[in-house]
Structures are given as C-alpha cells and as structure tokens.
Write a protein that holds these residues in place. Structure first.
Motif, PDB file in Angstrom:
ATOM      1  N   PHE A   7       0.820  -1.211   0.000  1.00  0.00           N
ATOM      2  CA  PHE A   7       0.000   0.000   0.000  1.00  0.00           C
ATOM      3  C   PHE A   7       0.859   1.268   0.000  1.00  0.00           C
ATOM      4  O   PHE A   7       0.838   2.052   0.961  1.00  0.00           O
ATOM      5  CB  PHE A   7      -0.943   0.000   1.215  1.00  0.00           C
ATOM      6  CG  PHE A   7      -1.922  -1.132   1.210  1.00  0.00           C
ATOM      7  CD1 PHE A   7      -2.985  -1.139   0.323  1.00  0.00           C
ATOM      8  CD2 PHE A   7      -1.766  -2.193   2.078  1.00  0.00           C
ATOM      9  CE1 PHE A   7      -3.892  -2.191   0.312  1.00  0.00           C
ATOM     10  CE2 PHE A   7      -2.668  -3.253   2.084  1.00  0.00           C
ATOM     11  CZ  PHE A   7      -3.732  -3.250   1.187  1.00  0.00           C
ATOM     12  N   PRO A   8       1.609   1.513  -1.079  1.00  0.00           N
ATOM     13  CA  PRO A   8       2.418   2.734  -1.116  1.00  0.00           C
ATOM     14  C   PRO A   8       1.546   3.988  -1.231  1.00  0.00           C
ATOM     15  O   PRO A   8       0.447   3.948  -1.809  1.00  0.00           O
ATOM     16  CB  PRO A   8       3.280   2.547  -2.362  1.00  0.00           C
ATOM     17  CG  PRO A   8       2.563   1.556  -3.208  1.00  0.00           C
ATOM     18  CD  PRO A   8       1.779   0.685  -2.270  1.00  0.00           C
ATOM     19  N   VAL A   9       2.039   5.074  -0.683  1.00  0.00           N
ATOM     20  CA  VAL A   9       1.329   6.347  -0.734  1.00  0.00           C
ATOM     21  C   VAL A   9       1.013   6.697  -2.192  1.00  0.00           C
ATOM     22  O   VAL A   9       1.848   6.541  -3.081  1.00  0.00           O
ATOM     23  CB  VAL A   9       2.170   7.472  -0.075  1.00  0.00           C
ATOM     24  CG1 VAL A   9       1.520   8.832  -0.292  1.00  0.00           C
ATOM     25  CG2 VAL A   9       2.351   7.188   1.411  1.00  0.00           C
ATOM     26  N   GLY A  10      -0.215   7.132  -2.414  1.00  0.00           N
ATOM     27  CA  GLY A  10      -0.665   7.522  -3.747  1.00  0.00           C
ATOM     28  C   GLY A  10      -1.359   6.412  -4.516  1.00  0.00           C
ATOM     29  O   GLY A  10      -2.007   6.682  -5.532  1.00  0.00           O
ATOM     30  N   SER A  11      -1.257   5.183  -4.046  1.00  0.00           N
ATOM     31  CA  SER A  11      -1.928   4.077  -4.737  1.00  0.00           C
ATOM     32  C   SER A  11      -3.432   4.289  -4.695  1.00  0.00           C
ATOM     33  O   SER A  11      -3.992   4.683  -3.676  1.00  0.00           O
ATOM     34  CB  SER A  11      -1.590   2.743  -4.081  1.00  0.00           C
ATOM     35  OG  SER A  11      -0.225   2.473  -4.176  1.00  0.00           O
ATOM     36  N   THR A  12      -4.079   3.988  -5.823  1.00  0.00           N
ATOM     37  CA  THR A  12      -5.531   4.127  -5.928  1.00  0.00           C
ATOM     38  C   THR A  12      -6.121   2.784  -6.321  1.00  0.00           C
ATOM     39  O   THR A  12      -5.597   2.107  -7.207  1.00  0.00           O
ATOM     40  CB  THR A  12      -5.902   5.190  -6.979  1.00  0.00           C
ATOM     41  OG1 THR A  12      -5.312   6.442  -6.581  1.00  0.00           O
ATOM     42  CG2 THR A  12      -7.400   5.363  -7.103  1.00  0.00           C
ATOM     43  N   TYR A  13      -7.219   2.420  -5.667  1.00  0.00           N
ATOM     44  CA  TYR A  13      -7.860   1.134  -5.895  1.00  0.00           C
ATOM     45  C   TYR A  13      -9.328   1.352  -6.250  1.00  0.00           C
ATOM     46  O   TYR A  13     -10.044   2.048  -5.527  1.00  0.00           O
ATOM     47  CB  TYR A  13      -7.763   0.259  -4.641  1.00  0.00           C
ATOM     48  CG  TYR A  13      -6.348   0.058  -4.192  1.00  0.00           C
ATOM     49  CD1 TYR A  13      -5.586  -0.993  -4.680  1.00  0.00           C
ATOM     50  CD2 TYR A  13      -5.759   0.947  -3.299  1.00  0.00           C
ATOM     51  CE1 TYR A  13      -4.267  -1.166  -4.283  1.00  0.00           C
ATOM     52  CE2 TYR A  13      -4.443   0.784  -2.896  1.00  0.00           C
ATOM     53  CZ  TYR A  13      -3.706  -0.270  -3.385  1.00  0.00           C
ATOM     54  OH  TYR A  13      -2.397  -0.422  -2.987  1.00  0.00           O
ATOM     55  N   ASP A  14      -9.760   0.767  -7.355  1.00  0.00           N
ATOM     56  CA  ASP A  14     -11.165   0.791  -7.748  1.00  0.00           C
ATOM     57  C   ASP A  14     -11.879  -0.274  -6.933  1.00  0.00           C
ATOM     58  O   ASP A  14     -11.458  -1.438  -6.927  1.00  0.00           O
ATOM     59  CB  ASP A  14     -11.283   0.501  -9.244  1.00  0.00           C
ATOM     60  CG  ASP A  14     -12.701   0.578  -9.761  1.00  0.00           C
ATOM     61  OD1 ASP A  14     -13.659   0.409  -8.984  1.00  0.00           O
ATOM     62  OD2 ASP A  14     -12.865   0.790 -10.976  1.00  0.00           O
ATOM     63  N   LEU A  15     -12.945   0.096  -6.252  1.00  0.00           N
ATOM     64  CA  LEU A  15     -13.648  -0.819  -5.361  1.00  0.00           C
ATOM     65  C   LEU A  15     -14.893  -1.430  -5.981  1.00  0.00           C
ATOM     66  O   LEU A  15     -15.608  -2.187  -5.332  1.00  0.00           O
ATOM     67  CB  LEU A  15     -14.017  -0.103  -4.056  1.00  0.00           C
ATOM     68  CG  LEU A  15     -12.849   0.549  -3.306  1.00  0.00           C
ATOM     69  CD1 LEU A  15     -13.359   1.248  -2.055  1.00  0.00           C
ATOM     70  CD2 LEU A  15     -11.766  -0.458  -2.982  1.00  0.00           C
ATOM     71  N   GLY A  16     -15.165  -1.098  -7.231  1.00  0.00           N
ATOM     72  CA  GLY A  16     -16.331  -1.671  -7.896  1.00  0.00           C
ATOM     73  C   GLY A  16     -17.553  -0.784  -7.793  1.00  0.00           C
ATOM     74  O   GLY A  16     -17.503   0.336  -7.281  1.00  0.00           O
ATOM     75  N   VAL A  17     -18.670  -1.301  -8.294  1.00  0.00           N
ATOM     76  CA  VAL A  17     -19.921  -0.541  -8.394  1.00  0.00           C
ATOM     77  C   VAL A  17     -21.045  -1.321  -7.718  1.00  0.00           C
ATOM     78  O   VAL A  17     -21.147  -2.535  -7.881  1.00  0.00           O
ATOM     79  CB  VAL A  17     -20.289  -0.286  -9.873  1.00  0.00           C
ATOM     80  CG1 VAL A  17     -21.631   0.428  -9.988  1.00  0.00           C
ATOM     81  CG2 VAL A  17     -19.205   0.500 -10.574  1.00  0.00           C
ATOM     82  N   THR A  18     -21.872  -0.590  -6.981  1.00  0.00           N
ATOM     83  CA  THR A  18     -23.064  -1.162  -6.358  1.00  0.00           C
ATOM     84  C   THR A  18     -24.235  -0.252  -6.690  1.00  0.00           C
ATOM     85  O   THR A  18     -24.154   0.963  -6.509  1.00  0.00           O
ATOM     86  CB  THR A  18     -22.906  -1.247  -4.822  1.00  0.00           C
ATOM     87  OG1 THR A  18     -21.740  -2.011  -4.517  1.00  0.00           O
ATOM     88  CG2 THR A  18     -24.126  -1.885  -4.186  1.00  0.00           C
ATOM     89  N   ARG A  19     -25.334  -0.836  -7.182  1.00  0.00           N
ATOM     90  CA  ARG A  19     -26.543  -0.075  -7.498  1.00  0.00           C
ATOM     91  C   ARG A  19     -27.526  -0.228  -6.348  1.00  0.00           C
ATOM     92  O   ARG A  19     -27.780  -1.344  -5.893  1.00  0.00           O
ATOM     93  CB  ARG A  19     -27.159  -0.596  -8.789  1.00  0.00           C
ATOM     94  CG  ARG A  19     -28.379   0.164  -9.229  1.00  0.00           C
ATOM     95  CD  ARG A  19     -28.902  -0.402 -10.574  1.00  0.00           C
ATOM     96  NE  ARG A  19     -30.122   0.244 -10.934  1.00  0.00           N
ATOM     97  CZ  ARG A  19     -31.330  -0.149 -10.528  1.00  0.00           C
ATOM     98  NH1 ARG A  19     -31.469  -1.186  -9.715  1.00  0.00           N
ATOM     99  NH2 ARG A  19     -32.406   0.501 -10.914  1.00  0.00           N
ATOM    100  N   LEU A  20     -28.074   0.893  -5.882  1.00  0.00           N
ATOM    101  CA  LEU A  20     -29.071   0.857  -4.808  1.00  0.00           C
ATOM    102  C   LEU A  20     -30.477   0.971  -5.388  1.00  0.00           C
ATOM    103  O   LEU A  20     -30.738   1.827  -6.235  1.00  0.00           O
ATOM    104  CB  LEU A  20     -28.840   2.002  -3.825  1.00  0.00           C
ATOM    105  CG  LEU A  20     -27.592   1.911  -2.969  1.00  0.00           C
ATOM    106  CD1 LEU A  20     -27.540   3.062  -1.981  1.00  0.00           C
ATOM    107  CD2 LEU A  20     -27.532   0.599  -2.226  1.00  0.00           C
ATOM    108  N   THR A  21     -31.362   0.128  -4.901  1.00  0.00           N
ATOM    109  CA  THR A  21     -32.769   0.175  -5.307  1.00  0.00           C
ATOM    110  C   THR A  21     -33.593   0.816  -4.193  1.00  0.00           C
ATOM    111  O   THR A  21     -33.125   0.953  -3.051  1.00  0.00           O
ATOM    112  CB  THR A  21     -33.306  -1.243  -5.570  1.00  0.00           C
ATOM    113  OG1 THR A  21     -33.307  -1.967  -4.328  1.00  0.00           O
ATOM    114  CG2 THR A  21     -32.456  -1.980  -6.606  1.00  0.00           C
TER     115      THR A  21
END
Length: 154
Positions: A7-21
């Motif tokens: 986890f180096p500083v500046g690392s970015t992680y896409d966590l995915g998508v969730t749709r709310l109903t």
C-alpha cells in the motif's frame, strides 16, 4: 495476500460498483435509520430532499463492503483505529450506482510494533454522474511482509 508494503502512498484502488434500489434503501432504513425520508416515497416527497434518499450510514456501509471485499478481506489487516472523517456529501437516490475508490494517503511503520504498519486511506464513492457522494478517512493496521517471512524462519 496484501501486507503493509503493498500500500504505497498515492496508490488508488477501484472498489467496484453497487446499485441501490428503493427496496434496498427502505430495508436498511427500517432496521438502522428510520427517518421518514428513508422509509417511503410519500414522506420523502415532503422532505427537503423531495424524494426517497438512502441513509448516509447505508451509503457508508455499501462503500465499506466494497472496501473490505476488494482490499481488506485478503490482506494482513489487523483492524482499524476508526474513522477520522465521515462525510455524506450528496443524497443517494434509488437507481444510483456507487463506484468506490480507496487512495492511500499515508503509510508508515508502526512506532512500537516493528511487525506492523499503519495505512491511512481516503475512501470515496461517486454516483453514475461522477458526483462524489461519500467520503471517509480511516487508518488501518497491517502486518508487514518482512515480519511474516521472519516468523516463518526464512
């Protein structure tokens, strides 16, 4: 398995998508945040939001779920010091798609535990329009890969 060193500083992680109903929003509200503007369209229409909106805590729980499933469940995470900031930035409405991301803001070896490091993340979610709807800052403890190798006698 991810360790502190992953986890180096500046690392970015896409966590995915969730749709709310609407059903998701009302179910969560019934159990955890029964404000009228979370419980049904009639009361919500009379609120300052003008319609049904998700609880900020619901949004946070969704994003936390993304964060855990994507980064923490398969890591040497030893827990958290808690959250330093939680912000509900915009209303989340039925049909909104929340895309989470986590950015490493700080990472440092633990001051008293050489086998552990601390990582501060900014975790945010945007809706399908690119508007940021949720933000939290949290600091987590992770085991260090070097410590794991040493404990295995290698």
């Amino acid at each position: 398995m991810r360790h502190f060193e992953h986890f180096p500083v500046g690392s970015t992680y896409d966590l995915g998508v969730t749709r709310l109903t609407s059903e998701d929003i009302v179910r969560y509200a019934r159990d955890f945040d029964p404000m009228p503007f979370h419980l049904g369209p009639e009361a919500a229409a009379r609120s300052p939001f003008g319609g049904l909106v998700a609880s900020g805590w619901h949004t946070g729980a969704v994003v936390m779920g993304q964060f855990v499933r994507t980064l923490l469940a398969d890591s040497a995470c030893h827990g958290s010091y808690g959250m330093d900031e939680v912000r509900f930035l915009r209303p989340v409405r039925p049909g909104d798609q929340l895309r989470g991301r986590a950015v490493v803001e700080e990472a440092a070896p633990h001051s008293r535990r050489p086998d552990t490091g601390t990582v501060r993340f900014v975790v945010e979610a945007d809706n399908q329009h690119g508007d940021t709807v949720h933000r939290m800052r949290t600091r987590l403890l992770f085991g260090r890969a070097v410590a794991e190798i040493r404990s295995a006698g290698l």
